[in-house]
Design a protein around this motif. Structure first.
Motif, PDB file in Angstrom:
ATOM      1  N   THR A  57       0.814  -1.216   0.000  1.00 50.75           N
ATOM      2  CA  THR A  57       0.000   0.000   0.000  1.00 50.75           C
ATOM      3  C   THR A  57       0.848   1.267   0.000  1.00 50.75           C
ATOM      4  O   THR A  57       0.623   2.177  -0.791  1.00 50.75           O
ATOM      5  CB  THR A  57      -0.934   0.008   1.227  1.00 50.75           C
ATOM      6  OG1 THR A  57      -1.726  -1.172   1.189  1.00 50.75           O
ATOM      7  CG2 THR A  57      -1.833   1.211   1.210  1.00 50.75           C
ATOM      8  N   ILE A  63      -4.615  -0.353  -2.244  1.00 47.20           N
ATOM      9  CA  ILE A  63      -5.280  -0.414  -0.943  1.00 47.20           C
ATOM     10  C   ILE A  63      -5.792  -1.826  -0.729  1.00 47.20           C
ATOM     11  O   ILE A  63      -6.790  -2.212  -1.305  1.00 47.20           O
ATOM     12  CB  ILE A  63      -6.443   0.578  -0.889  1.00 47.20           C
ATOM     13  CG1 ILE A  63      -5.943   1.965  -1.252  1.00 47.20           C
ATOM     14  CG2 ILE A  63      -7.107   0.552   0.468  1.00 47.20           C
ATOM     15  CD1 ILE A  63      -7.029   2.922  -1.638  1.00 47.20           C
ATOM     16  N   LEU A  65      -7.311  -4.788   1.542  1.00 45.64           N
ATOM     17  CA  LEU A  65      -7.967  -5.236   2.773  1.00 45.64           C
ATOM     18  C   LEU A  65      -7.849  -6.752   2.885  1.00 45.64           C
ATOM     19  O   LEU A  65      -8.461  -7.368   3.746  1.00 45.64           O
ATOM     20  CB  LEU A  65      -9.437  -4.820   2.787  1.00 45.64           C
ATOM     21  CG  LEU A  65      -9.685  -3.319   2.917  1.00 45.64           C
ATOM     22  CD1 LEU A  65     -11.137  -2.974   2.659  1.00 45.64           C
ATOM     23  CD2 LEU A  65      -9.275  -2.825   4.286  1.00 45.64           C
ATOM     24  N   MET A 114      -7.781  -4.750 -11.320  1.00 39.94           N
ATOM     25  CA  MET A 114      -8.867  -3.788 -11.110  1.00 39.94           C
ATOM     26  C   MET A 114      -8.327  -2.405 -10.801  1.00 39.94           C
ATOM     27  O   MET A 114      -7.193  -2.239 -10.406  1.00 39.94           O
ATOM     28  CB  MET A 114      -9.726  -4.248  -9.939  1.00 39.94           C
ATOM     29  CG  MET A 114     -10.344  -5.589 -10.190  1.00 39.94           C
ATOM     30  SD  MET A 114     -11.101  -6.180  -8.685  1.00 39.94           S
ATOM     31  CE  MET A 114     -11.368  -7.877  -9.172  1.00 39.94           C
ATOM     32  N   LEU A 117     -10.020   1.443  -6.389  1.00 40.33           N
ATOM     33  CA  LEU A 117     -11.150   1.352  -5.479  1.00 40.33           C
ATOM     34  C   LEU A 117     -11.802  -0.023  -5.581  1.00 40.33           C
ATOM     35  O   LEU A 117     -12.152  -0.643  -4.573  1.00 40.33           O
ATOM     36  CB  LEU A 117     -12.154   2.451  -5.826  1.00 40.33           C
ATOM     37  CG  LEU A 117     -13.112   2.826  -4.729  1.00 40.33           C
ATOM     38  CD1 LEU A 117     -12.351   3.187  -3.472  1.00 40.33           C
ATOM     39  CD2 LEU A 117     -13.959   3.988  -5.176  1.00 40.33           C
ATOM     40  N   ALA A 118     -11.961  -0.500  -6.816  1.00 42.73           N
ATOM     41  CA  ALA A 118     -12.545  -1.824  -7.017  1.00 42.73           C
ATOM     42  C   ALA A 118     -11.690  -2.858  -6.313  1.00 42.73           C
ATOM     43  O   ALA A 118     -12.192  -3.796  -5.693  1.00 42.73           O
ATOM     44  CB  ALA A 118     -12.638  -2.138  -8.509  1.00 42.73           C
ATOM     45  N   ILE A 121     -12.362  -3.036  -2.575  1.00 41.07           N
ATOM     46  CA  ILE A 121     -13.579  -3.772  -2.228  1.00 41.07           C
ATOM     47  C   ILE A 121     -13.386  -5.268  -2.464  1.00 41.07           C
ATOM     48  O   ILE A 121     -13.755  -6.101  -1.636  1.00 41.07           O
ATOM     49  CB  ILE A 121     -14.759  -3.266  -3.076  1.00 41.07           C
ATOM     50  CG1 ILE A 121     -15.009  -1.800  -2.802  1.00 41.07           C
ATOM     51  CG2 ILE A 121     -16.014  -4.078  -2.769  1.00 41.07           C
ATOM     52  CD1 ILE A 121     -15.438  -1.481  -1.413  1.00 41.07           C
ATOM     53  N   ALA A 122     -12.782  -5.613  -3.611  1.00 45.29           N
ATOM     54  CA  ALA A 122     -12.587  -7.032  -3.904  1.00 45.29           C
ATOM     55  C   ALA A 122     -11.684  -7.669  -2.852  1.00 45.29           C
ATOM     56  O   ALA A 122     -11.906  -8.801  -2.426  1.00 45.29           O
ATOM     57  CB  ALA A 122     -11.995  -7.197  -5.295  1.00 45.29           C
ATOM     58  N   PHE A 124     -11.475  -6.761   0.173  1.00 47.77           N
ATOM     59  CA  PHE A 124     -12.346  -6.942   1.334  1.00 47.77           C
ATOM     60  C   PHE A 124     -13.076  -8.284   1.202  1.00 47.77           C
ATOM     61  O   PHE A 124     -13.187  -9.050   2.162  1.00 47.77           O
ATOM     62  CB  PHE A 124     -13.347  -5.790   1.408  1.00 47.77           C
ATOM     63  CG  PHE A 124     -14.504  -6.020   2.336  1.00 47.77           C
ATOM     64  CD1 PHE A 124     -14.362  -5.847   3.689  1.00 47.77           C
ATOM     65  CD2 PHE A 124     -15.736  -6.408   1.839  1.00 47.77           C
ATOM     66  CE1 PHE A 124     -15.428  -6.051   4.547  1.00 47.77           C
ATOM     67  CE2 PHE A 124     -16.807  -6.622   2.681  1.00 47.77           C
ATOM     68  CZ  PHE A 124     -16.649  -6.444   4.041  1.00 47.77           C
ATOM     69  N   ILE A 248      -8.166  -3.196   8.700  1.00 54.07           N
ATOM     70  CA  ILE A 248      -8.135  -1.743   8.860  1.00 54.07           C
ATOM     71  C   ILE A 248      -7.040  -1.336   9.854  1.00 54.07           C
ATOM     72  O   ILE A 248      -6.391  -0.308   9.678  1.00 54.07           O
ATOM     73  CB  ILE A 248      -9.526  -1.216   9.279  1.00 54.07           C
ATOM     74  CG1 ILE A 248     -10.481  -1.396   8.095  1.00 54.07           C
ATOM     75  CG2 ILE A 248      -9.480   0.240   9.708  1.00 54.07           C
ATOM     76  CD1 ILE A 248     -11.903  -0.979   8.355  1.00 54.07           C
ATOM     77  N   LEU A 251      -3.914  -1.275   7.828  1.00 55.04           N
ATOM     78  CA  LEU A 251      -3.892  -0.089   6.962  1.00 55.04           C
ATOM     79  C   LEU A 251      -3.599   1.168   7.776  1.00 55.04           C
ATOM     80  O   LEU A 251      -2.795   2.017   7.362  1.00 55.04           O
ATOM     81  CB  LEU A 251      -5.250   0.080   6.284  1.00 55.04           C
ATOM     82  CG  LEU A 251      -5.408  -0.449   4.865  1.00 55.04           C
ATOM     83  CD1 LEU A 251      -6.764  -0.065   4.325  1.00 55.04           C
ATOM     84  CD2 LEU A 251      -4.318   0.078   3.953  1.00 55.04           C
ATOM     85  N   SER A 252      -4.249   1.258   8.937  1.00 58.01           N
ATOM     86  CA  SER A 252      -4.035   2.437   9.773  1.00 58.01           C
ATOM     87  C   SER A 252      -2.573   2.539  10.192  1.00 58.01           C
ATOM     88  O   SER A 252      -2.011   3.626  10.223  1.00 58.01           O
ATOM     89  CB  SER A 252      -4.905   2.377  11.029  1.00 58.01           C
ATOM     90  OG  SER A 252      -6.238   2.164  10.670  1.00 58.01           O
ATOM     91  N   VAL A 255      -0.613   4.000   7.351  1.00 57.85           N
ATOM     92  CA  VAL A 255      -0.870   5.423   7.143  1.00 57.85           C
ATOM     93  C   VAL A 255      -0.284   6.251   8.288  1.00 57.85           C
ATOM     94  O   VAL A 255       0.418   7.231   8.064  1.00 57.85           O
ATOM     95  CB  VAL A 255      -2.378   5.681   7.003  1.00 57.85           C
ATOM     96  CG1 VAL A 255      -2.665   7.164   6.968  1.00 57.85           C
ATOM     97  CG2 VAL A 255      -2.885   5.031   5.733  1.00 57.85           C
ATOM     98  N   MET A 259       3.223   6.048   5.584  1.00 60.22           N
ATOM     99  CA  MET A 259       3.074   5.409   4.277  1.00 60.22           C
ATOM    100  C   MET A 259       4.269   4.578   3.811  1.00 60.22           C
ATOM    101  O   MET A 259       4.095   3.505   3.295  1.00 60.22           O
ATOM    102  CB  MET A 259       2.744   6.426   3.175  1.00 60.22           C
ATOM    103  CG  MET A 259       1.460   7.168   3.371  1.00 60.22           C
ATOM    104  SD  MET A 259       0.056   6.064   3.311  1.00 60.22           S
ATOM    105  CE  MET A 259      -0.035   5.750   1.572  1.00 60.22           C
TER     106      MET A 259
END
Lengths: 606, 405, 291
Positions: A57, A63, A65, A114, A117-118, A121-122, A124, A248, A251-252, A255, A259
């Motif tokens: 990431t 991104i 998940l 993808m 953004l896609a 979600i994928a 996820f 998450i 990811l947090s 960030v 990064m």
């Protein structure tokens, strides 16, 4: 001078922080009692996973998940193998890591195509799927009730918590060292290049798919390794530990850590796990505080709210990007002719031939049976009114678009419809009308990551710092410096490319194209935004590249005087096809050319 | 060079911070397995972890206040043989991973004598391996699942019927009704639902009617028409529903909309009076069983509970969870009292293991034996009448209902 | 057949809700090329706003309460845009930032409301229940369908047949070009975010009366909404509806005929396969890079 030498020249002291952190961890674990030992162990384990996500990431810009899913896979595989006594202790974790790498590769291949953004979600979805698998295969995983992972044995002896702590610490140390090398080395910079401009990355021969998959496999191996350690450390696995909230958390951590800083990620993980312990009793406000923390850090890193100097300071603190003062523009104006090194000369003069190329977008034909030939040793100009299809032609040749029909060959090798990165590897380099630079990198690094030697050295060799890789890196740095010198960009070498004035970015693009050692050089409106005397010097440079080095130079431009000066031959396009082809003076008088031009001019003024 | 220095600085800073926190929070020897840990001259330290923030904040806080009201009352009246009960409640935000960390902290860092209550099924189950290994007593987790009681964990005591048992009772109740010919179960796809499914399946052998359909659902789905129509089509006329309350209302509405009138039986959580008042008439007639008195009941013990709650937490309302936690606090205090001046963990376990039909203010009689740590094996059948729960039987046990076969 | 109709009804009702959230996601995506993951909690907040307006704080008529909810949703979305998106460029940072906002809203909802949970949300004016092939369909579902149809028509009319819609579409297509042509891009972006927040409010207000209003109301629906948007194609508004209904019906049928326990695992597996074949979604256009 150039960034990639940083690793070699830096004081070794600076890279000792993993050791320092480990020492801290040991001290805390020893003095704090078994709870602190447990908590520090957890922090180390989560950090390992979060470092992996820093690669995916932070550097790669994807991104994900799915990190929790890969973590879970590593944990379950190691846990199940260990519980059933299939493999002895450290091998269970290795097996888990291997499964994780394979899974990550599949995720990279299937989901990696993808849009960002896609993909989020994928990925996820991947976490949901793995969670459901863990609940469904009750026989293996214990389902909702979970799986007890007994403390591992080593040569018949049960490992104590202390020795397990040692093991986790060693894995953590290795992860930090390798992670740092990945993040600061050419691989990290390559990923950042890819995430800042996919089109430009492909134009210098980077395969986005392959790089993304590689980054997933590396990140995945971290996650799965951490997962294996987690099961052994916590002693218990259940599906709800590996849900989207874990993803998450990772990811947090990335960030909050800034990064792309491995150290930052580790410290952020410690904060994220430590906060719930430190702020017991704050009630609902912990959630609000947590949310505000994320918001504030997001703004601190990415905001325009704060005044520029504050932002730069914060950014350099978080992102650790060095911000040298920009050179005085007066110093950067070269006084001599552009002369890139003669070592760029091609062995055999190339021929790029385009035959009957057609492409249409939504029923509108952008190219209609377009043909032309560009030869080594020659500067070919392409001219035509707006919308004539010049840039489309370039994009079809370089694989950005796939032509509907027709063929493109380079010295008799068919490259029609090849993906952009393969066209680039075949020997075609280009620049873009609106400069596409790797906005996250310095000027020199644009060239370093684009250099065929960098791309050709295996990742393992780079990370391990093998002698061959080091020699290669030195050669790359030398050549980068020569090319930048040759184009008068030496003073900008260590500047962030975003500091370079717009016009000069064209030169950066050109330098980046040259480092590819191209046989064919395609230049789209390269003089746009450059002062007039630069254009003259460029015209001279094109002649040098073609005649002295044997490169085929194809020049798209609106700048008629430049074309007349620089080109050996000019092709005129209108409405997607060729309407004239000949030496500049012959074209000048051609009636069709005049008609096409004047017609359009009138239309666009009316 | 500057970079190098800064990194060193950060590392050193981190070291100092971590070290400092570790030193300040370390108190005494960490995690000793001693039998009298947490007992001081004048206090007994116990600990719990609950989802005091996050999705279950209101319910968990109500439970905590219920227990605390009892402990406060005891502490104000001389404590337990001269010692006060000192309850440390950590927040886990309803995250199971955090519960595990909290429980470790309570045992290894805060050195509690005993763990009391733990909020949440997943959360408790996740902490069990450590609890088992540490040997520290865990009294009354809010985790009514067979994973806690079967097989018996020597230091873990449950004080309410499991979802597993509830579902079995539901199955039996429906199968015994003359209007029912085929049973079905509609359960949430989570640990509660899974435990209920297991219970219903185990009961199948004892039933006179077949279990025709087992359907899982996902919580929060707007419409359940598909599942409902399908169950009906399979001829189900006695339906067991296990899930969270909002979903159960939605399902009940859907059922009455289809003009379908199966006999219904649901999990005990439905009989929360606050919830039933907003659920409308669609839940009327729903059967179930309860292992505790209702918070609005006029039973003297419940009145005492409400009075004490009002005294110590005037803003808290009486809830099923408060009733449960209050009663469990009472059981713990009762057991501790019986240990005299020198309570030990082993003594506590022994005292609980020999507890027989102890009647607290709010719970049904509690009994434990070494072989059975499911303390409340008695329950009363209950039915929703006019959107309020109503007991329809006296005390029953599985022996009454299923016979001894 | 009977059961099939039942699954279809469920699927369409669920799908309509996913579709509303998906359209909210698409509006935000078109406006800012990013995601607002706070949209679910924004919806929950709005449903509570309606409850406060109609039941607890004041006793306004339902329609006024609905307006309050819409305004609340739009306002929260606008605030999110103003705080995060306007200041942060990177899509990842925006995503994390909106997750932070989502936490903050959940926290506020919990502080304000968790004490008396759950609540009975006042219902959208009931349409009569109907029966189709022996399957009773709740008037509440009909309200949902009706709301979705009305909203789609409204959006279609606004976007395709008004000057303002033209501006919005231009801004969504190419910001710089639109700005050059004199379009107030800033305002267009704000309108789209506000509309997204209002759509989330509508979804929440329609869903809450079905079960019970509680702090976790929209959490399970958020990702389905986003999944629907991506399935349909994030760059086209009708894609949201198509994706939502497709996802709803598919999940209902999978749950009914394949496995009710593995429903979402199978669903997401199918979704991933579909998206690897059509990375831009069912209706999404192939993105032509402008270089």
């Amino acid at each position: 001078m150039v960034d990639s030498t940083r690793g070699a020249r830096r004081l070794p002291l600076a890279s000792l922080w993993p050791v320092g952190l480990s020492a801290v961890a040991i001290v805390v674990a020893l003095t704090g009692g078994s709870f602190w030992e447990y908590l520090v162990g957890l922090v180390l384990i989560y950090s390992i996973a979060a470092i992996g996500l820093t690669v995916i990431t932070g550097l790669g810009g994807q991104i994900s998940l799915a990190h929790a899913a890969v973590f879970a896979l590593g944990a379950y595989v190691a846990g199940i193998l260990g519980t059933r006594g299939v493999l002895p202790f450290p091998l269970t974790i290795v097996a888990g890591a291997l499964v994780g790498v394979v899974a990550a590769a599949v995720i990279g291949l299937v989901v990696g195509r993808m849009t960002d953004l896609a993909f989020a979600i994928a990925s996820f979805g991947v976490t949901i799927i793995v969670q459901r698998i863990a609940t469904s295969f009750t026989g293996l995983t214990g389902g909702f009730e979970g799986l007890n992972v007994p403390p591992p044995t080593w040569g018949g002896l049960r490992l104590t918590q202390a020795s397990l702590f040692g093991f986790v610490l060693v894995v953590f140390l290795l992860s930090c060292v390798v992670g740092r090398r990945l993040a600061t080395g050419t691989f990290g910079r390559t990923l950042r290049a890819l995430s800042s401009s996919k089109v430009a990355a492909a134009s210098v021969g980077m395969s986005g798919q392959r790089l993304r998959t590689t980054s997933f496999m590396i990140g995945g191996s971290y996650a799965a390794l951490a997962g294996g350690c987690y099961g052994t450390w916590a002693g218990y696995l259940s599906p709800d530990q590996f849900g989207v909230s874990l993803a998450i958390t990772f990811l947090s951590a990335v960030v909050l850590g800034g990064m792309r800083s491995v150290l930052g990620t580790v410290l952020a993980t410690a904060v994220l796990l430590g906060v719930p312990q430190s702020f017991q009793g704050a009630g609902q406000w912990t959630l609000i505080g947590n949310g505000l923390l994320l918001v504030v850090v997001t703004l601190a890193i990415g905001s325009k709210l704060l005044p520029q100097p504050v932002r730069e300071r914060l950014r350099s603190r978080f992102v650790r990007r060095r911000v040298p003062t920009p050179p005085d523009p007066a110093d950067t104006v070269p006084t001599t002719a552009f002369r890139p090194p003669a070592s760029l000369a091609v062995a055999r003069q190339p021929v790029l031939s385009v035959r009957d190329l057609s492409i249409s977008f939504g029923g509108v034909a952008a190219l209609r049976s377009m043909s032309l030939e560009a030869r080594g040793g020659e500067v070919l100009g392409v001219i035509g009114p707006n919308g004539a299809g010049k840039s489309t032609l370039l994009n079809c040749v370089t694989g950005v678009y796939r032509p509907d029909s027709g063929s493109v060959t380079l010295s008799d090798v068919d490259i029609t419809g090849m993906p952009a990165h393969r066209v680039a590897r075949a020997g075609i380099a280009r620049t873009f009308q609106v400069p596409q630079v790797f906005s996250e990198l310095s000027v020199a690094d644009q060239l370093v990551v684009s250099h065929p030697t960098t791309q050709g050295t295996s990742l393992a060799a780079r990370v391990l710092g093998l002698p061959g890789a080091r020699r290669g890196a030195r050669a790359v740095v030398d050549e980068t410096r020569q090319i930048l010198d040759g184009l008068g960009l030496a003073a900008w070498a260590n500047q962030a490319v975003t500091n370079v004035p717009h016009g000069s970015r064209q030169l950066v693009q050109l330098a980046r194209a040259l480092v590819r050692r191209p046989q064919v050089l395609l230049l789209d409106e390269i003089t746009a935004g450059l002062p007039g005397d630069e254009a003259n010097r460029l015209a001279d440079l094109f002649g040098y590249l073609a005649q002295d080095l044997g490169i085929a130079v194809l020049l798209i431009s609106h700048d008629v005087p430049l074309l007349m000066r620089a080109c050996d031959r000019v092709v005129v396009m209108d409405a997607g096809t060729k309407i004239a082809d000949g030496p500049p003076h012959a074209i000048r008088g051609d009636q069709r050319v005049l008609a096409a031009y004047l017609g359009t001019r009138q239309a666009s003024h009316g | 060079m500057a970079v190098a220095r800064r990194r060193l600085f950060i590392a050193a800073l981190a070291a100092v911070c971590l070290g400092a926190t570790a030193c300040t929070t370390t108190s005494g020897p960490g995690g000793s397995a001693g039998d009298t840990v947490g007992i001081t001259q004048n206090s007994i330290k116990i600990g719990t972890s609950m989802g005091l923030t996050g999705p279950t904040a209101a319910e968990a806080t109500a439970a905590l206040h219920g227990a605390q009201a009892y402990f406060d009352y005891i502490n104000d009246h001389g404590g337990v043989n001269g010692r006060t009960i000192d309850l440390t409640a950590l927040d886990d935000g309803f995250s199971a991973a955090q519960t595990v960390t909290n429980v470790r902290r309570l045992v290894q860092q805060d050195n509690v004598f005993s763990l009391f209550y733990l909020w949440g099924l997943n959360n408790t189950v996740a902490a069990l391996p450590f609890v088992k290994q540490s040997g520290v007593p865990l009294i009354g987790p809010q985790a009514p699942t067979s994973a806690v009681t079967d097989p018996v964990i020597p230091n873990v005591f449950l004080m309410e019927p499991t979802f597993n048992d509830e579902a079995a009772v539901c199955a039996k109740q429906l199968a015994d009704s003359s209007s029912v010919h085929k049973l079905g179960i509609l359960y949430e796809n989570d640990p509660i639902g899974q435990d209920a499914l297991k219970g219903a399946q185990d009961a199948e052998g004892h039933l006179s009617k077949p279990m025709a359909a087992k359907v899982a659902f996902t919580s929060g789905t707007p419409s359940f028409t598909g599942q409902i129509v399908s169950l009906r089509q399979q001829g189900v006329d006695g339906l067991i529903i296990f899930g969270t309350n909002p979903d159960i209302v939605n399902i009940a509405k859907g059922i009455s909309l289809e003009g379908w009138h199966p006999a219904l039986c649901g999990s005990s959580n439905v009989f929360d009076p606050t919830f039933l008042t907003i659920s409308g008439k669609d839940l009327n007639g729903l059967n179930g069983s309860l292992g505790q008195y209702l918070p609005e009941s006029t039973e003297p013990g419940i009145v005492t509970y409400r009075n004490r709650l009002k005294q110590y937490f005037p803003n808290e309302k009486a809830t099923v969870f408060g009733v449960q936690a209050y009663g469990e606090a009472e059981v713990l205090v009762h057991a501790l009292r019986s240990l005299g001046k020198n309570p030990t963990r082993a003594g506590l376990l022994n005292a609980l293991n020999s507890l027989t039909d102890y009647s607290s203010d709010t719970l049904f009689p509690v009994s434990f034996t070494k072989a059975d740590h499911d303390g409340v094996s008695q329950y009363r059948l209950v039915k929703v009448v006019n959107s309020q729960p109503q007991f329809t039987s006296g005390f029953l046990s599985n022996d009454n209902l299923f016979g001894n076969g | 057949m009977h059961a099939f109709v039942g699954y279809l009804v469920s699927g369409l009702a669920n799908g309509s809700v996913y579709g509303l959230l998906a359209m909210a996601a698409i509006l935000v995506f078109k406006a800012s090329r990013t995601a607002n993951f706070a949209i679910g909690e924004t919806g929950t907040f709005s449903a509570f706003a309606l409850y406060a307006a109609v039941v607890t704080v004041t006793r306004l008529p339902y329609w006024v309460g609905l307006l309050v909810a819409l305004v609340a949703g739009a306002a929260v979305a606008l605030a999110t845009e103003a705080i995060i998106t306007r200041n942060v460029r990177s899509a990842l940072l925006v995503l994390i930032g909106t997750l932070g906002i989502s936490d903050v809203i959940t926290g506020i909802n919990t502080v304000l409301w968790s004490k008396g949970e759950p609540y009975q949300e006042p219902s959208f004016p009931q349409l009569p229940d109907v029966s189709l092939g022996g399957v009773g369909i709740s008037g509440q579902y009909l309200s949902i369908f009706a709301a979705v149809v009305v909203i789609c028509l409204l959006l279609y009319f606004l976007l395709e047949h008004t000057g303002f819609g033209l501006n919005v579409r231009a801004a969504a297509e190419d910001r710089d070009l639109a700005a050059l042509a004199g379009v107030n891009v800033r305002r267009c972006v704000m309108v789209m975010w506000a509309a997204g927040g209002a759509l989330a409010a509508v979804a929440a207000v329609l869903v809450a009366p079905l079960s019970a209003l509680n702090v976790g109301l929209m959490t399970p629906l958020l990702f389905n909404g986003y999944a629907a948007g991506i399935l349909g194609g994030l760059d086209r508004l009708p894609g949201g509806l198509v994706g939502g209904l497709g996802l709803g019906v598919a999940s209902s049928l999978i749950g009914g005929y394949i496995s009710s326990t593995a429903e979402d695992a199978i669903l997401f597996a199918v979704l991933i396969v579909l998206l690897s074949v059509r990375p831009n979604g069912l209706l999404g256009r192939r993105v032509v890079q402008k270089v």
